[in-house]
Design a protein around this motif. Structure first.
Motif, PDB file in Angstrom:
ATOM      1  N   ASN A 275       0.746  -0.845  -0.209  1.00 41.69           N
ATOM      2  CA  ASN A 275       0.123   0.044   0.168  1.00 41.69           C
ATOM      3  C   ASN A 275       0.829   1.006  -0.266  1.00 41.69           C
ATOM      4  O   ASN A 275       0.653   1.991  -0.378  1.00 41.69           O
ATOM      5  CB  ASN A 275      -0.571   0.563   1.103  1.00 41.69           C
ATOM      6  N   LEU A 276       1.424   1.233   0.760  1.00 39.59           N
ATOM      7  CA  LEU A 276       3.225   2.421   1.382  1.00 39.59           C
ATOM      8  C   LEU A 276       3.029   3.516  -0.456  1.00 39.59           C
ATOM      9  O   LEU A 276       3.374   4.360  -0.892  1.00 39.59           O
ATOM     10  CB  LEU A 276       3.607   2.201   2.262  1.00 39.59           C
ATOM     11  N   GLN A 277       4.225   1.691  -1.072  1.00 39.77           N
ATOM     12  CA  GLN A 277       4.776   2.093  -2.718  1.00 39.77           C
ATOM     13  C   GLN A 277       3.901   2.462  -3.527  1.00 39.77           C
ATOM     14  O   GLN A 277       3.887   3.345  -4.195  1.00 39.77           O
ATOM     15  CB  GLN A 277       5.200   0.450  -2.715  1.00 39.77           C
ATOM     16  N   GLN A 278       2.838   1.567  -3.379  1.00 41.77           N
ATOM     17  CA  GLN A 278       1.534   2.139  -4.912  1.00 41.77           C
ATOM     18  C   GLN A 278       0.750   3.928  -4.191  1.00 41.77           C
ATOM     19  O   GLN A 278       0.815   4.578  -5.149  1.00 41.77           O
ATOM     20  CB  GLN A 278       0.127   1.670  -4.357  1.00 41.77           C
ATOM     21  N   LEU A 279       0.287   4.181  -2.901  1.00 38.81           N
ATOM     22  CA  LEU A 279       0.097   5.255  -2.929  1.00 38.81           C
ATOM     23  C   LEU A 279       1.397   6.307  -2.485  1.00 38.81           C
ATOM     24  O   LEU A 279       0.926   7.604  -3.364  1.00 38.81           O
ATOM     25  CB  LEU A 279      -0.736   5.025  -1.243  1.00 38.81           C
ATOM     26  N   ILE A 280       2.083   6.280  -2.135  1.00 39.40           N
ATOM     27  CA  ILE A 280       3.400   7.707  -2.480  1.00 39.40           C
ATOM     28  C   ILE A 280       4.104   7.253  -3.591  1.00 39.40           C
ATOM     29  O   ILE A 280       4.844   8.897  -3.954  1.00 39.40           O
ATOM     30  CB  ILE A 280       4.743   7.019  -1.278  1.00 39.40           C
ATOM     31  N   GLY A 281       4.107   6.320  -4.130  1.00 40.34           N
ATOM     32  CA  GLY A 281       4.589   5.963  -5.875  1.00 40.34           C
ATOM     33  C   GLY A 281       5.822   6.567  -6.278  1.00 40.34           C
ATOM     34  O   GLY A 281       6.781   6.721  -7.179  1.00 40.34           O
TER      35      GLY A 281
END
Length: 364
Positions: A275-281
C-alpha cells in the motif's frame, strides 16, 4: 526478641587506628553477623561494612540505600536501627513461608501445563517463565511473578507484546489457563507481525535495528536523505498507519502530498508495504538492491547515526547539500557560532557544510 549485640576492638592500620565493630543482629529468630570498620571515632563517615552470606542475600537489592544510610547516620546505633528497619521490610517482602499445599498446587499446575513449556523456575517458585510459539513458529516468552496471595490474586504477567497482557483472573484460574490465553493473544497479532516482518525483509529499515515483538514502529528509507516513520495500530494492522516523513522539505514534500492525495485508495486487503509503495508512488529501497553508501544517514557533525536514542532528524534544505544532522548536534554547533541568532527555543544560523540558512530547536 529482635535486636542486636555489639563487641568492639581496635587494630593498627597503615593510615590510622581503626575501630572494628562486630554486631550480632537478631531478627525473627535468626542471627546475622555484621562487621563494621570505622575510620574515625564518633562518626560513620568513611565506614565500611561486611556481613555473612545470608545477610548479603537478604540485602542484595539495597546496596545503594545502605551506603547512603551509612554515610548519613550520626552514630553506629542510629545506623543499626536503620539497618534493622530495612531488614524487617525485606523479610516481610521475601520471607513469608508458604504451606506445603501452596507448592503442591503449583507443581500440579505445572504438570497439567506441561514441563516442556517451562523454561525457567526460581528456586522458591516465585517466578516462572513459559514459552509459546505463534503460527509462524516465532517463540515468545511469558514471565510470571507469583505473589504469596496466589491463586486469590493474579500474578504479575510480563510479555514482550504490543499491548499489555491482562487476562481475566479468578481464584480458579490456573497456569494452564494463562498459557492458553497467552497463545490466543499471540494469534491476534499474527497480521501485525507478518506486516512488520515483510517490511523488515524487503525495505531498508533504519530504526529500530533489532525490533522486538512489542515494537510497532519502523523508520524506512525512501531515498537519499528521505525516510518515513510509520506506527502500525496493533488492533487494526491493515489500516493506514501513522506516517511522519523525515528529511528536507523539497525532498519529502512530494511523498507526503502523494500519500495525502491518495489515502482513500488504501486497500486493507493488501499489505502495509505494498500500500505504501502504491500510494507514495515510489519503490521503497531494500537492503538486497541497494547499499548504505547510496544514502546519507549519519549526522554531519558527530558522524554517527545514533546519539543515544536520537537519530538525525534535521536536514539542510539546500538541494545541493541535503546533509542530515541530529537536532542536538546542530543546536550546539550553531550556538557556538557568534553569527547565529536565537529566538526563544529556536536558533538560526548557517549549515556547517554549505553555509545556507538552517534552524535548530533547543533539545528538550
Amino acid at each position: 526478641m529482635d535486636g542486636y549485640s555489639i563487641c568492639s576492638r581496635r587494630c593498627k592500620s597503615v593510615h590510622a587506628l581503626l575501630r572494628v565493630i562486630c554486631v550480632c543482629l537478631r531478627l525473627q529468630g535468626k542471627h546475622y553477623q555484621l562487621r563494621v570498620v570505622m575510620v574515625a571515632p564518633g562518626t560513620m563517615k568513611g565506614a565500611t561494612i561486611s556481613c555473612s552470606w545470608e545477610l548479603k542475600q537478604l540485602l542484595r537489592d539495597c546496596t545503594n540505600t545502605l551506603t547512603q544510610r551509612l554515610e548519613e547516620s550520626e552514630n553506629l546505633e542510629a545506623f543499626l536501627m536503620e539497618l534493622q528497619h530495612i531488614m524487617t521490610k525485606k523479610t516481610k517482602q521475601e520471607g513469608v513461608q508458604q504451606p506445603a499445599e501452596y507448592y503442591n498446587r503449583l507443581l500440579n499446575e505445572i504438570e497439567s501445563l506441561g514441563w516442556e513449556k517451562l523454561v525457567y523456575i526460581a528456586p522458591d517458585f516465585c517466578e516462572l517463565h513459559l514459552v509459546a510459539s505463534d503460527a509462524r513458529n516465532r517463540q515468545h516468552l511469558l514471565k510470571i511473578r507469583i505473589t504469596p496471595e496466589y491463586p486469590h490474586r493474579c500474578p504479575d504477567l510480563r510479555a514482550d507484546l504490543p499491548l499489555p497482557f491482562e487476562p481475566k483472573w479468578t481464584a480458579h484460574t490456573t497456569l494452564r489457563d494463562v498459557s492458553q490465553r497467552f497463545e490466543t493473544t499471540l494469534s491476534c497479532y499474527q497480521e501485525l507481525w507478518d506486516s512488520l516482518e515483510e517490511i523488515d525483509r524487503h525495505a531498508w529499515v533504519l530504526d529500530p535495528e533489532n525490533p522486538t515483538p512489542s515494537c510497532v514502529s519502523r523508520r524506512i528509507v525512501l531515498g537519499k536523505n528521505a525516510s518515513l516513520q510509520i506506527s502500525v495500530n496493533p488492533a487494526y494492522p491493515r489500516l493506514l498507519p501513522a506516517c511522519v516523513f523525515l528529511g528536507a522539505e523539497h525532498v519529502i514534500g512530494k511523498y507526503r502530498d502523494s500519500l495525502q492525495n491518495t489515502a482513500e485508495l488504501w486497500n486493507p486487503s493488501r499489505s502495509v508495504l505494498v500500500n505504501l509503495q502504491q500510494l507514495i508512488g515510489v519503490e521503497i529501497p531494500s537492503r538486497m538492491s541497494t547499499s548504505k553508501a547510496d544514502f546519507t544517514v549519519e549526522c554531519g557533525i558527530c558522524y554517527a547515526y545514533r546519539l543515544g536514542p536520537a537519530t538525525p532528524d534535521v536536514t539542510c534544505e539546500d538541494s545541493r547539500c541535503n546533509q542530515p544532522f541530529h537536532q542536538e548536534c546542530l543546536y550546539e554547533w550553531l550556538r557556538s557560532n557568534p553569527a547565529s541568532l536565537q529566538s526563544f527555543n529556536t536558533i538560526f544560523g548557517e549549515c556547517p557544510y554549505c553555509s545556507q540558512p538552517i534552524t535548530a530547536k533547543m533539545p528538550a
